[in-house]
Design a protein around this motif. Structure first.
Motif, short mmCIF file in Angstrom:
data_model
loop_
_atom_site.label_atom_id
_atom_site.label_comp_id
_atom_site.label_asym_id
_atom_site.label_seq_id
_atom_site.Cartn_x
_atom_site.Cartn_y
_atom_site.Cartn_z
N UNK A 1 6.85 3.49 4.58
CA UNK A 1 7.61 2.97 5.70
C UNK A 1 8.84 2.19 5.23
N UNK A 2 8.69 1.42 4.15
CA UNK A 2 9.82 0.66 3.62
C UNK A 2 10.89 1.59 3.08
N UNK A 3 10.50 2.75 2.57
CA UNK A 3 11.46 3.73 2.06
C UNK A 3 12.14 4.50 3.19
N UNK A 4 11.72 4.26 4.42
CA UNK A 4 12.34 4.94 5.55
C UNK A 4 11.68 6.26 5.88
N UNK A 5 10.51 6.50 5.34
CA UNK A 5 9.77 7.73 5.60
C UNK A 5 8.61 7.44 6.55
N UNK A 6 7.90 8.49 6.92
CA UNK A 6 6.74 8.32 7.80
C UNK A 6 5.54 7.85 7.01
N UNK B 1 0.87 -1.18 0.00
CA UNK B 1 0.00 0.00 0.00
C UNK B 1 0.91 1.23 0.00
N UNK B 2 0.30 2.39 -0.13
CA UNK B 2 1.09 3.63 -0.11
C UNK B 2 1.84 3.76 1.21
N UNK B 3 1.16 3.43 2.31
CA UNK B 3 1.80 3.57 3.63
C UNK B 3 2.94 2.57 3.81
N UNK B 4 2.75 1.33 3.35
CA UNK B 4 3.83 0.35 3.53
C UNK B 4 5.04 0.71 2.66
N UNK C 1 1.10 11.11 -1.00
CA UNK C 1 -0.25 11.69 -1.05
C UNK C 1 -0.68 11.90 -2.48
N UNK C 2 -1.96 11.68 -2.72
CA UNK C 2 -2.51 11.86 -4.06
C UNK C 2 -2.50 13.33 -4.48
#
Length: 133
Positions: A36-41, A30-33, A46-47
């Motif tokens: 997080x995997x990229x090391x960001x919050x 998903x966008x959130x995962x 965001x669209x």
């Protein structure tokens, strides 16, 4: 491609391969995962930001492609459960037959024991030579 997007794309590729670094293995794409995997919050993709439009499409495509293997696993699991239930039913039927046969054998043995006891109690009259001459 900006460096920010490069990190996100690499994170998406790691999630697709199933080798994430920052999130648990098997995390739904998903966008959130990806964030997080990229090391960001969480929520950084965001669209409303035009820079992420191509990335969001890639994440959506990867998420829909990811659903199919899980459905296949679910189908295999359901098939295995159905087969186990079928074998359990066959096993229970076999046990019922065995119990029925044991009861029938028990009844026949009791009947035979009663018949043998009745035969041994009868007075048997000898026929033939009685010892008189």
């Amino acid at each position: 491609m900006p460096d920010i997007l490069k990190d996100y794309v690499e994170a998406l590729e790691r999630l697709k391969r199933g080798t994430p670094v920052n999130v648990p293995k098997g995390t739904k794409i998903s966008n959130d995962s990806v964030s997080l995997e990229a090391g960001r919050k969480k929520g950084t993709i965001k669209k409303s930001r035009p820079i992420f439009s191509d990335l969001i499409e890639a994440v959506d495509a990867a998420a829909t492609a990811e659903v199919k293997p899980r459905d296949e696993k679910r189908e295999r699991l359901n098939a295995a459960k159905a087969e186990a239930a079928r074998y359990r039913a066959l096993w229970e039927e076999a046990l019922a037959r065995e119990v029925s046969l044991v009861k029938q054998l028990w009844d026949e043995r009791e009947a035979w024991a009663k018949e043998r006891a009745a035969l041994s109690r009868r007075q048997v009259t000898p026929i033939g030579k009685t010892g008189r001459t």
